[in-house]
Design a protein around this motif. Structure first.
Motif, PDB file in Angstrom:
ATOM      1  N   LEU A  41       0.843  -1.207   0.000  1.00 35.63           N
ATOM      2  CA  LEU A  41       0.000   0.000   0.000  1.00 35.63           C
ATOM      3  C   LEU A  41       0.867   1.242   0.000  1.00 35.63           C
ATOM      4  N   GLU A  42       2.032   1.139   0.659  1.00 30.18           N
ATOM      5  CA  GLU A  42       2.960   2.267   0.662  1.00 30.18           C
ATOM      6  C   GLU A  42       3.458   2.554  -0.768  1.00 30.18           C
ATOM      7  N   ASP A  43       3.727   1.494  -1.542  1.00 29.99           N
ATOM      8  CA  ASP A  43       4.125   1.676  -2.957  1.00 29.99           C
ATOM      9  C   ASP A  43       3.036   2.436  -3.719  1.00 29.99           C
ATOM     10  N   TRP A  44       1.775   2.064  -3.462  1.00 31.84           N
ATOM     11  CA  TRP A  44       0.667   2.737  -4.160  1.00 31.84           C
ATOM     12  C   TRP A  44       0.607   4.218  -3.793  1.00 31.84           C
ATOM     13  N   ARG A  45       0.747   4.486  -2.461  1.00 25.88           N
ATOM     14  CA  ARG A  45       0.665   5.889  -2.020  1.00 25.88           C
ATOM     15  C   ARG A  45       1.804   6.701  -2.634  1.00 25.88           C
ATOM     16  N   LYS A  46       3.008   6.087  -2.659  1.00 23.41           N
ATOM     17  CA  LYS A  46       4.156   6.809  -3.223  1.00 23.41           C
ATOM     18  C   LYS A  46       3.972   7.059  -4.712  1.00 23.41           C
ATOM     19  N   ALA A  47       3.435   6.074  -5.415  1.00 21.44           N
ATOM     20  CA  ALA A  47       3.237   6.240  -6.865  1.00 21.44           C
ATOM     21  C   ALA A  47       2.215   7.353  -7.144  1.00 21.44           C
ATOM     22  N   VAL A  48       1.169   7.408  -6.311  1.00 22.04           N
ATOM     23  CA  VAL A  48       0.166   8.474  -6.489  1.00 22.04           C
ATOM     24  C   VAL A  48       0.812   9.834  -6.226  1.00 22.04           C
ATOM     25  N   ASP A  49       1.620   9.919  -5.165  1.00 21.87           N
ATOM     26  CA  ASP A  49       2.311  11.182  -4.848  1.00 21.87           C
ATOM     27  C   ASP A  49       3.239  11.601  -5.979  1.00 21.87           C
ATOM     28  N   LEU A  50       4.065  10.640  -6.415  1.00 18.32           N
ATOM     29  CA  LEU A  50       5.127  10.950  -7.376  1.00 18.32           C
ATOM     30  C   LEU A  50       4.589  11.200  -8.783  1.00 18.32           C
ATOM     31  N   ASN A  51       3.686  10.343  -9.224  1.00 18.98           N
ATOM     32  CA  ASN A  51       3.301  10.391 -10.633  1.00 18.98           C
ATOM     33  C   ASN A  51       1.937  11.003 -10.906  1.00 18.98           C
ATOM     34  N   PHE A  52       1.164  11.295  -9.855  1.00 19.70           N
ATOM     35  CA  PHE A  52      -0.100  11.987 -10.092  1.00 19.70           C
ATOM     36  C   PHE A  52      -0.151  13.331  -9.360  1.00 19.70           C
ATOM     37  N   LEU A  53      -0.001  13.290  -8.031  1.00 14.66           N
ATOM     38  CA  LEU A  53      -0.164  14.538  -7.271  1.00 14.66           C
ATOM     39  C   LEU A  53       0.887  15.584  -7.637  1.00 14.66           C
ATOM     40  N   SER A  54       2.092  15.151  -8.012  1.00 13.43           N
ATOM     41  CA  SER A  54       3.122  16.135  -8.397  1.00 13.43           C
ATOM     42  C   SER A  54       2.622  16.980  -9.581  1.00 13.43           C
ATOM     43  N   THR A  55       1.884  16.351 -10.476  1.00 14.04           N
ATOM     44  CA  THR A  55       1.312  17.083 -11.624  1.00 14.04           C
ATOM     45  C   THR A  55       0.241  18.071 -11.152  1.00 14.04           C
ATOM     46  N   VAL A  56      -0.576  17.605 -10.194  1.00 11.93           N
ATOM     47  CA  VAL A  56      -1.605  18.490  -9.620  1.00 11.93           C
ATOM     48  C   VAL A  56      -0.933  19.715  -8.989  1.00 11.93           C
ATOM     49  N   TYR A  57       0.148  19.498  -8.233  1.00 11.39           N
ATOM     50  CA  TYR A  57       0.821  20.615  -7.542  1.00 11.39           C
ATOM     51  C   TYR A  57       1.295  21.664  -8.564  1.00 11.39           C
ATOM     52  N   PHE A  58       1.951  21.201  -9.629  1.00  4.83           N
ATOM     53  CA  PHE A  58       2.448  22.169 -10.621  1.00  4.83           C
ATOM     54  C   PHE A  58       1.291  22.869 -11.328  1.00  4.83           C
ATOM     55  N   ALA A  59       0.271  22.110 -11.693  1.00  4.63           N
ATOM     56  CA  ALA A  59      -0.854  22.720 -12.427  1.00  4.63           C
ATOM     57  C   ALA A  59      -1.529  23.800 -11.575  1.00  4.63           C
ATOM     58  N   ARG A  60      -1.735  23.512 -10.287  1.00  2.00           N
ATOM     59  CA  ARG A  60      -2.374  24.505  -9.400  1.00  2.00           C
ATOM     60  C   ARG A  60      -1.575  25.805  -9.338  1.00  2.00           C
ATOM     61  N   GLU A  61      -0.246  25.665  -9.363  1.00  2.00           N
ATOM     62  CA  GLU A  61       0.601  26.859  -9.240  1.00  2.00           C
ATOM     63  C   GLU A  61       0.679  27.663 -10.530  1.00  2.00           C
ATOM     64  N   VAL A  62       0.788  26.961 -11.671  1.00  2.00           N
ATOM     65  CA  VAL A  62       1.077  27.704 -12.913  1.00  2.00           C
ATOM     66  C   VAL A  62      -0.178  28.244 -13.603  1.00  2.00           C
ATOM     67  N   ILE A  63      -1.308  27.589 -13.427  1.00  5.00           N
ATOM     68  CA  ILE A  63      -2.504  27.994 -14.188  1.00  5.00           C
ATOM     69  C   ILE A  63      -2.890  29.459 -13.950  1.00  5.00           C
ATOM     70  N   PRO A  64      -2.933  29.945 -12.694  1.00  3.23           N
ATOM     71  CA  PRO A  64      -3.312  31.364 -12.513  1.00  3.23           C
ATOM     72  C   PRO A  64      -2.372  32.324 -13.256  1.00  3.23           C
ATOM     73  N   HIS A  65      -1.082  32.012 -13.314  1.00  4.62           N
ATOM     74  CA  HIS A  65      -0.134  32.869 -14.048  1.00  4.62           C
ATOM     75  C   HIS A  65      -0.413  32.821 -15.556  1.00  4.62           C
ATOM     76  N   MET A  66      -0.730  31.640 -16.045  1.00  3.24           N
ATOM     77  CA  MET A  66      -1.035  31.489 -17.474  1.00  3.24           C
ATOM     78  C   MET A  66      -2.346  32.199 -17.822  1.00  3.24           C
ATOM     79  N   GLN A  67      -3.310  32.110 -16.909  1.00  3.24           N
ATOM     80  CA  GLN A  67      -4.603  32.789 -17.152  1.00  3.24           C
ATOM     81  C   GLN A  67      -4.399  34.287 -17.317  1.00  3.24           C
ATOM     82  N   ARG A  68      -3.509  34.846 -16.489  1.00  5.18           N
ATOM     83  CA  ARG A  68      -3.264  36.298 -16.568  1.00  5.18           C
ATOM     84  C   ARG A  68      -2.742  36.711 -17.938  1.00  5.18           C
TER      85      ARG A  68
END
Ligand code: NAD
Length: 262
Positions: free
Chosen positions: A106-133
């Protein structure tokens, strides 16, 4: 071909080596200002200095872990304060370990979600408002051929990367009106350290030597060879360019034809 990318600001995550590094280099070659990050500060600085020198490019490099949302926030803020905005964001990270379903904890699953999915969410949340401007933006995720065709013993990648494709399509739908294009690039077998790692674990499972594993991967694609990081990077740059201005919500495989479907 004029890519129209001169002076654009491009973030490339996980870019000290492999496909990320090749993408950072390819954006620098187009005259972009490039922001690079990865965990290992020495490897990152070495890569950044080389790119800076070779292309006389403006390069900002900061060591961070893409699974840390506060670090991603600080990094994007630093990019904006140094370069005045962010136009392009390529999300990337290392791949999850090669395992079958019952071997993955289960730890492997949590790490994979963090590394390969949530990391994308983190970047998208940060950059989108700047791109919208600016009413202009490109987000390009690096995933894998596993988004179209599962690979043996890569259950973590096969399952978690599909979530990135769902995110890509959703962001493309929601932010197209803001001039933000969101696409996904799925590499096939590409000659990087990640592939050496996978060959090692495959050779242990199959009892074959690593060269035989590389050979079988190469022969599996119609082009009968592995891909080069530069070939994935060129596709990423093209998707970010003005030449791909009517493409959004898509997955582009750079796999030498490995994907067997229509
Ligand atoms: P690589 O191992 O050569 O490079 C990975 C990069 O990610 C390095 O710069 C590393 O420092 C960085 N990194 C890893 N974890 C990080 C973290 N938590 N925070 C910040 N940086 C981190 O890998 P690659 O072959 O260039 O692959 C890039 C992506 O493409 C991976 O997700 C990989 O699974 C995927 N992919 C690769 C292949 C291939 O054949 N090489 C095929 C399909 C998919």
């Amino acid at each position: 071909m004029d890519t129209g990318l001169k002076n654009r600001v491009a973030i490339v995550a996980a870019s000290s080596q492999g496909i990320g590094r090749a993408a950072a280099e390819a954006f620098a070659a187009e005259g972009c200002r490039v922001a690079m990050c990865a965990r290992n500060p020495e490897a990152l600085q070495t890569a950044a200095k080389k790119i800076q020198k070779q292309y006389s490019a403006e390069v900002l490099a900061e060591a961070l872990d893409v699974t840390d949302p506060s670090a991603v926030h600080r990094f994007v803020e630093a990019v904006v304060s140094n370069f005045g905005g962010v136009d392009i964001c390529v999300t990337n990270a290392g791949g999850p370990p090669a395992k079958g379903f019952l071997a993955a904890s289960l730890e492997d699953w949590r790490k994979a979600v963090d590394l390969n999915f949530l990391s994308t969410v983190y970047f998208a949340r940060e950059v989108i408002p700047h791109m919208q401007r600016k009413h202009w933006g490109r987000i390009i995720t690096i995933t894998s051929i596993t988004t179209k065709q599962p690979v043996a013993d890569l259950v973590l990648s096969n399952a978690v990367r599909a979530a990135v494709v769902g995110l890509v399509k959703s962001l493309a739908n929601e932010f197209g009106k803001d001039g933000i294009l969101v696409n996904n690039v799925g590499p096939g077998y590409t000659a990087t350290d990640r592939l050496k790692e996978l060959a090692k674990s495959r050779s242990a499972v199959l009892g074959k030597n690593e060269n035989e594993i590389f050979e079988s991967w190469a022969m599996d694609s119609p082009l009968k060879r592995l891909g080069e990081p530069r070939e994935v990077a060129d596709t990423i740059v093209w998707l970010a360019s003005e030449r791909a201005s009517y493409i959004t919500g898509q997955t582009v495989l750079v796999d030498g034809g490995l994907y067997k479907g229509l």
